[in-house]
Motif scaffolding. Structure first.
Motif, PDB file in Angstrom:
ATOM      1  N   ARG A  13      27.438  10.574   2.038  1.00  0.00           N
ATOM      2  CA  ARG A  13      25.995  10.492   1.496  1.00  0.00           C
ATOM      3  C   ARG A  13      26.261   9.980  -0.005  1.00  0.00           C
ATOM      4  O   ARG A  13      25.610   8.816  -0.551  1.00  0.00           O
ATOM      5  N   GLN A  20      19.382  12.392  -1.421  1.00  0.00           N
ATOM      6  CA  GLN A  20      18.873  13.205  -0.148  1.00  0.00           C
ATOM      7  C   GLN A  20      17.605  12.500   0.210  1.00  0.00           C
ATOM      8  O   GLN A  20      17.434  12.222   1.477  1.00  0.00           O
ATOM      9  N   LEU A  23      18.052   8.859   1.644  1.00  0.00           N
ATOM     10  CA  LEU A  23      18.520   9.010   3.173  1.00  0.00           C
ATOM     11  C   LEU A  23      17.498   9.526   3.828  1.00  0.00           C
ATOM     12  O   LEU A  23      17.384   9.026   5.243  1.00  0.00           O
ATOM     13  N   ALA A  24      16.862  10.515   3.676  1.00  0.00           N
ATOM     14  CA  ALA A  24      15.715  11.216   4.441  1.00  0.00           C
ATOM     15  C   ALA A  24      14.767  10.039   4.745  1.00  0.00           C
ATOM     16  O   ALA A  24      14.250   9.880   5.965  1.00  0.00           O
ATOM     17  N   THR A  31      13.305  15.278   3.161  1.00  0.00           N
ATOM     18  CA  THR A  31      14.163  15.550   2.117  1.00  0.00           C
ATOM     19  C   THR A  31      14.846  17.023   2.512  1.00  0.00           C
ATOM     20  O   THR A  31      16.067  16.992   2.514  1.00  0.00           O
ATOM     21  N   ILE A  34      17.502  17.128   5.085  1.00  0.00           N
ATOM     22  CA  ILE A  34      18.939  16.757   4.626  1.00  0.00           C
ATOM     23  C   ILE A  34      19.342  17.566   4.144  1.00  0.00           C
ATOM     24  O   ILE A  34      20.770  18.034   4.267  1.00  0.00           O
ATOM     25  N   GLU A  38      23.131  19.765   4.775  1.00  0.00           N
ATOM     26  CA  GLU A  38      24.327  19.605   4.124  1.00  0.00           C
ATOM     27  C   GLU A  38      24.586  21.161   3.610  1.00  0.00           C
ATOM     28  O   GLU A  38      25.702  21.378   3.602  1.00  0.00           O
ATOM     29  N   PRO A  44      21.565  19.311  12.791  1.00  0.00           N
ATOM     30  CA  PRO A  44      20.933  18.132  13.206  1.00  0.00           C
ATOM     31  C   PRO A  44      20.454  17.838  14.813  1.00  0.00           C
ATOM     32  O   PRO A  44      21.404  18.451  15.512  1.00  0.00           O
ATOM     33  N   LEU A  52      22.949   8.989  11.799  1.00  0.00           N
ATOM     34  CA  LEU A  52      23.793   9.058  10.633  1.00  0.00           C
ATOM     35  C   LEU A  52      25.231   8.639  10.774  1.00  0.00           C
ATOM     36  O   LEU A  52      25.681   7.910  10.092  1.00  0.00           O
TER      37      LEU A  52
END
Length: 67
Positions: A13, A20, A23-24, A31, A34, A38, A44, A52
């Motif tokens: 990422r 975040q 990408l979310a 958010t 994500i 991480e 997930p 992803l």
């Protein structure tokens, strides 16, 4: 191994220059989702892994990391 795969995800990422939150939005999740993935606090979903890994064009998760 979970911590290592989480690090790969965060590195991928960051390497693409996404926050975040960005990408979310692209993944259609929150958010916090994500961030928790991480940090290894959440596994997930299979659908999120598919998105992803396609988005980053590389495997990021081990099968046991997926719920």
């Amino acid at each position: 191994m979970v911590a290592k795969t989480r690090s790969l995800f965060a590195i991928a990422r960051f390497g693409r220059g996404y926050t975040q939150a960005q990408l979310a939005r692209l993944a259609g999740v929150g958010t916090s989702t994500i961030g928790r993935i991480e940090r290894g606090e959440r596994e997930p979903s299979a659908e999120l892994v598919t998105f992803l890994e396609s988005f980053f064009e590389r495997p990021l998760f081990m099968p046991r990391d997926v719920r």
